[in-house]
Each structure stands twice: as C-alpha cells, then as structure tokens.
Motif scaffolding. Structure first.
Motif, PDB file in Angstrom:
ATOM      1  N   HIS A  27       0.857  -1.186   0.000  1.00  0.00           N
ATOM      2  CA  HIS A  27       0.000   0.000   0.000  1.00  0.00           C
ATOM      3  C   HIS A  27       0.890   1.232   0.000  1.00  0.00           C
ATOM      4  CE1 HIS A  27       0.868   0.462   4.295  1.00  0.00           C
ATOM      5  NE2 HIS A  27       0.561  -0.819   4.436  1.00  0.00           N
ATOM      6  N   MET A  28       0.363   2.334  -0.487  1.00  0.00           N
ATOM      7  CA  MET A  28       1.142   3.562  -0.601  1.00  0.00           C
ATOM      8  C   MET A  28       0.269   4.732  -0.169  1.00  0.00           C
ATOM      9  SD  MET A  28       2.947   5.145  -4.018  1.00  0.00           S
ATOM     10  CE  MET A  28       4.439   4.149  -3.942  1.00  0.00           C
ATOM     11  N   ASN A  29       0.832   5.626   0.661  1.00  0.00           N
ATOM     12  CA  ASN A  29       0.044   6.795   1.052  1.00  0.00           C
ATOM     13  C   ASN A  29       0.275   7.934   0.071  1.00  0.00           C
ATOM     14  OD1 ASN A  29       2.239   8.491   1.934  1.00  0.00           O
ATOM     15  ND2 ASN A  29       2.256   7.431   3.889  1.00  0.00           N
ATOM     16  N   CYS A  30      -0.557   8.955   0.182  1.00  0.00           N
ATOM     17  CA  CYS A  30      -0.494  10.081  -0.759  1.00  0.00           C
ATOM     18  C   CYS A  30       0.871  10.747  -0.744  1.00  0.00           C
ATOM     19  CB  CYS A  30      -1.578  11.108  -0.435  1.00  0.00           C
ATOM     20  SG  CYS A  30      -3.215  10.550  -0.892  1.00  0.00           S
ATOM     21  N   ARG A  85      -8.578   5.423   4.737  1.00  0.00           N
ATOM     22  CA  ARG A  85      -8.017   6.482   5.561  1.00  0.00           C
ATOM     23  C   ARG A  85      -7.605   5.912   6.909  1.00  0.00           C
ATOM     24  NH1 ARG A  85      -7.593  11.790   5.736  1.00  0.00           N
ATOM     25  NH2 ARG A  85      -8.786  12.128   3.847  1.00  0.00           N
ATOM     26  N   GLU A  86      -6.412   6.288   7.338  1.00  0.00           N
ATOM     27  CA  GLU A  86      -5.910   5.967   8.673  1.00  0.00           C
ATOM     28  C   GLU A  86      -5.395   7.265   9.262  1.00  0.00           C
ATOM     29  OE1 GLU A  86      -3.119   2.767   9.027  1.00  0.00           O
ATOM     30  OE2 GLU A  86      -4.364   1.400   7.852  1.00  0.00           O
ATOM     31  N   GLY A  87      -6.191   7.884  10.130  1.00  0.00           N
ATOM     32  CA  GLY A  87      -5.809   9.178  10.683  1.00  0.00           C
ATOM     33  C   GLY A  87      -5.732  10.206   9.583  1.00  0.00           C
ATOM     34  N   GLN A  88      -4.608  10.877   9.483  1.00  0.00           N
ATOM     35  CA  GLN A  88      -4.461  11.912   8.462  1.00  0.00           C
ATOM     36  C   GLN A  88      -3.969  11.369   7.122  1.00  0.00           C
ATOM     37  OE1 GLN A  88      -1.639  14.673  10.085  1.00  0.00           O
ATOM     38  NE2 GLN A  88       0.125  13.380   9.637  1.00  0.00           N
TER      39      GLN A  88
END
Length: 107
Positions: free
Chosen positions: A39-42, A73-76
């Motif tokens: 997985h990759m965050n923004c 979404r995980e927190g911010q």
C-alpha cells in the motif's frame, strides 16, 4: 467506482473507463508505483518526481473510480493499494475482444 463480480464479463463502459485511466502517462506511473507496494500513502505518491499533491489527488480519484485502486483512511493518511481483480477482469475482456467477440453494452 467499477464494481466487479468475478464471473461477470466486463461491459464496454468499464473497459473504456479503465483504458482511459491507464492511457494517461502520469496515472500509469502512479498505478505502477502503487502496484509495486502493499500500500502507498499520498505523501509517498507525491514524492514521485514531477507530481504535485493536487495532481496526485486528481489521478488517484480517476484510478479509484476505474476500480484499479482501493483507498482507506488511517488518521491523516490515505493509503491506496492496487485491485488485481480489476486488471484480471480487464485482461479477460480484452482477450474476448481480441478473439473477435463483442462485449456487452452499458449495464
């Protein structure tokens, strides 16, 4: 977002949506990057050279609407991961077309 049922053939509008999503060079690069990880965050996507936060947001939305990525979404942070089932269904649909068979019209 495209919803897939594993045994249902993909209709023409779904094929077109995925083709357009992957037809853009930046979206293809983002999809490749997301696919290469669990997985990759923004923020990680933005760190790709030449991609602004606004551009990433726009392209991730299109990839999501095409069913190519799923986000949570995980927190911010918003994490995305590839949806290999979509690519499998897309490949089957293209194979059907390549064999000279027609695909279903819009559902």
């Amino acid at each position: 977002m495209i919803s897939l049922h594993l045994d249902d053939p993909m209709d023409r509008s779904e094929i077109e949506k995925i083709s357009k999503a992957l037809g853009d060079e930046t979206r293809l690069r983002i999809f490749e990057a997301i696919s290469a990880t669990k997985h990759m965050n923004c923020a990680e996507t933005v760190s790709m050279r030449g991609v602004t936060p606004a551009t990433v947001s726009h392209h991730r939305k299109i990839l999501s609407e095409a069913g190519l990525i799923a986000s949570r979404r995980e927190g911010q942070f918003v994490y995305s991961q590839a949806v290999p089932e979509t690519i499998a269904a897309y490949s089957r649909a293209l194979t059907t077309i390549a064999r000279g068979k027609k695909t279903a019209r819009r559902r």
